[in-house]
Design an enzyme around this catalytic site. Sequence first.
Site, mmCIF file in Angstrom:
data_model
loop_
_atom_site.group_PDB
_atom_site.id
_atom_site.type_symbol
_atom_site.label_atom_id
_atom_site.label_comp_id
_atom_site.label_asym_id
_atom_site.label_seq_id
_atom_site.Cartn_x
_atom_site.Cartn_y
_atom_site.Cartn_z
ATOM 1 N N GLY A 191 93.515 83.734 23.862
ATOM 2 C CA GLY A 191 92.310 82.903 23.764
ATOM 3 C C GLY A 191 91.051 83.703 24.062
ATOM 4 N NE ARG A 194 97.380 82.101 22.129
ATOM 5 C CZ ARG A 194 96.237 81.427 22.358
ATOM 6 N NH1 ARG A 194 95.630 80.804 21.361
ATOM 7 N NH2 ARG A 194 95.711 81.377 23.554
ATOM 8 C CG ASP A 196 99.763 84.857 31.476
ATOM 9 O OD1 ASP A 196 98.787 84.178 31.110
ATOM 10 O OD2 ASP A 196 100.936 84.480 31.342
ATOM 11 C CB THR A 200 92.045 83.789 30.395
ATOM 12 O OG1 THR A 200 92.307 82.392 30.585
ATOM 13 C CG2 THR A 200 92.520 84.521 31.633
ATOM 14 C CG ASP A 241 93.085 78.962 31.312
ATOM 15 O OD1 ASP A 241 92.148 78.185 31.057
ATOM 16 O OD2 ASP A 241 94.017 79.174 30.533
ATOM 17 C CG ASP A 267 95.815 81.469 33.987
ATOM 18 O OD1 ASP A 267 95.203 82.477 33.606
ATOM 19 O OD2 ASP A 267 96.490 80.761 33.224
ATOM 20 N NE ARG A 325 78.583 61.207 38.935
ATOM 21 C CZ ARG A 325 79.596 60.833 39.715
ATOM 22 N NH1 ARG A 325 79.988 59.564 39.750
ATOM 23 N NH2 ARG A 325 80.256 61.704 40.429
ATOM 24 N N GLY A 328 92.308 74.499 31.247
ATOM 25 C CA GLY A 328 92.877 75.330 32.316
ATOM 26 C C GLY A 328 94.389 75.362 32.316
ATOM 27 N NE ARG A 329 96.659 78.471 28.756
ATOM 28 C CZ ARG A 329 96.976 79.666 28.305
ATOM 29 N NH1 ARG A 329 98.132 79.863 27.738
ATOM 30 N NH2 ARG A 329 96.144 80.662 28.417
HETATM 31 P P1 ADP Z 1 97.001 85.035 26.671
HETATM 32 O O1 ADP Z 1 96.993 86.509 26.596
HETATM 33 O O2 ADP Z 1 95.625 84.445 26.650
HETATM 34 O O3 ADP Z 1 97.860 84.525 27.800
HETATM 35 P P2 ADP Z 1 99.108 84.373 24.759
HETATM 36 O O4 ADP Z 1 100.072 84.012 25.823
HETATM 37 O O5 ADP Z 1 99.010 83.510 23.565
HETATM 38 O O6 ADP Z 1 97.614 84.479 25.309
HETATM 39 O O7 ADP Z 1 99.468 85.858 24.284
HETATM 40 C C1 ADP Z 1 98.693 86.521 23.306
HETATM 41 C C2 ADP Z 1 99.564 87.435 22.488
HETATM 42 O O8 ADP Z 1 100.164 88.420 23.327
HETATM 43 C C3 ADP Z 1 100.744 86.760 21.803
HETATM 44 O O9 ADP Z 1 100.394 86.133 20.606
HETATM 45 C C4 ADP Z 1 101.657 87.942 21.552
HETATM 46 O O10 ADP Z 1 101.189 88.705 20.470
HETATM 47 C C5 ADP Z 1 101.456 88.759 22.824
HETATM 48 N N1 ADP Z 1 102.492 88.410 23.819
HETATM 49 C C6 ADP Z 1 102.491 87.382 24.695
HETATM 50 N N2 ADP Z 1 103.610 87.384 25.450
HETATM 51 C C7 ADP Z 1 104.351 88.431 25.027
HETATM 52 C C8 ADP Z 1 105.633 88.969 25.389
HETATM 53 N N3 ADP Z 1 106.374 88.437 26.359
HETATM 54 N N4 ADP Z 1 106.088 90.053 24.720
HETATM 55 C C9 ADP Z 1 105.342 90.608 23.753
HETATM 56 N N5 ADP Z 1 104.134 90.164 23.358
HETATM 57 C C10 ADP Z 1 103.637 89.092 23.984
#
Ligand code: ADP
Length: 322
Positions: free
Chosen positions: A11, A72, A103, A126, A128, A130, A155, A171-172
């Site tokens: 994001g 993504r 993350d 992010t 969030d 988090d 308000r 914020g999930r």
């Molecule tokens: P964020 O980084 O904001 O948490 P996502 O969780 O959607 O967002 O992850 C973004 C991209 O990072 C995913 O679309 C994928 O390409 C890669 N990614 C996420 N988790 C993994 C993983 N466990 N192994 C490999 N690539 C990952």
Amino acid sequence: MKKIGFLCSGGDSPGMNCAIRAIVRTALYHNIKPVAIHQGYAGLLQGKFTPMDASSVGNIIQRGGTIIQTSRCPEFHEKKTRKKAAELLRKQKIEGLIVIGGDGSFNGAQLFSTENNFPVIGIPGTIDNDISSTEYTIGFDTAIQTAIEAVDRIRDTASSHARIFLVEVMGRNSSSIAMKVAVCTGAENVIVPKIKVDYQEIADGINRGISRGKTSSIIIVAEGEKEGRSYEIQKNLREKFQLDSRVCILGHVQRGGSPSALDRYVASHMGHIAVKALIEKKFNTVAVVKNGKVTLAPLSECLAKTDPFKEDHLLLAKILSI
Ligand code: ADP
């Protein structure tokens, strides 16, 4: 290090452009060629590389989103895809990669780096807030400010019509945004993912407010796993306590907008320190905020999600809105 690449993944968040600007200018200052990789890991695999110069990041410090776009990329979960990504970077003579994201992006970066022996540095981006091992992620402050402004407007309407409003913030599973927004807007209550919804307590609070002459009640709802959970809360308040409320889901407005001073400042520092980490061979680290200072932490410590929920913040919000 003669040439480095950088990308945004997952994001978007306000302040990413400030980090991009800092990466490009710090690299150039140290005679390193910065290469922008567009649209995250997906763009990397498609070879969307653009060499950057100082003016290519001019006039972006105040802009939300990311000029190099993000995405993504489900294919990045596969080992063979990550190998291909390393080959493409090496073909371009890129020697280190900076990943701005959450993350999920860091998990991908960690696997990519260890499997292919490719230096990686992370920058937490992010709204969030988090990510484990950092007190702050880029975009959080701006998102809070945006949400606060929206709640202030709500308000006005709530008071004029003597209404109850459920305002759902992003914020999930992190309660960071909800907690801070609740305190800063004087919300009557706040619902966070970690704590079971106590309808009786919410209804008592609303009724107490009405009996002492309050003209409105605002309840901040953290979205949790699924956007729209406020509708269920609205239904329960109506059916169990005959309390009629309106729902407002703030949604993606919280992700955009010009970054706040804090986001600009932290992101600029993080971009700078990320390039320096590559120069000083402090590989597989993440630019983090620890004890209020921008520093580095091992990437392996930044892979988990965290919820900086604090019971005392919840109590503060409640005490101040009696
Ligand atoms: P964020 O980084 O904001 O948490 P996502 O969780 O959607 O967002 O992850 C973004 C991209 O990072 C995913 O679309 C994928 O390409 C890669 N990614 C996420 N988790 C993994 C993983 N466990 N192994 C490999 N690539 C990952």
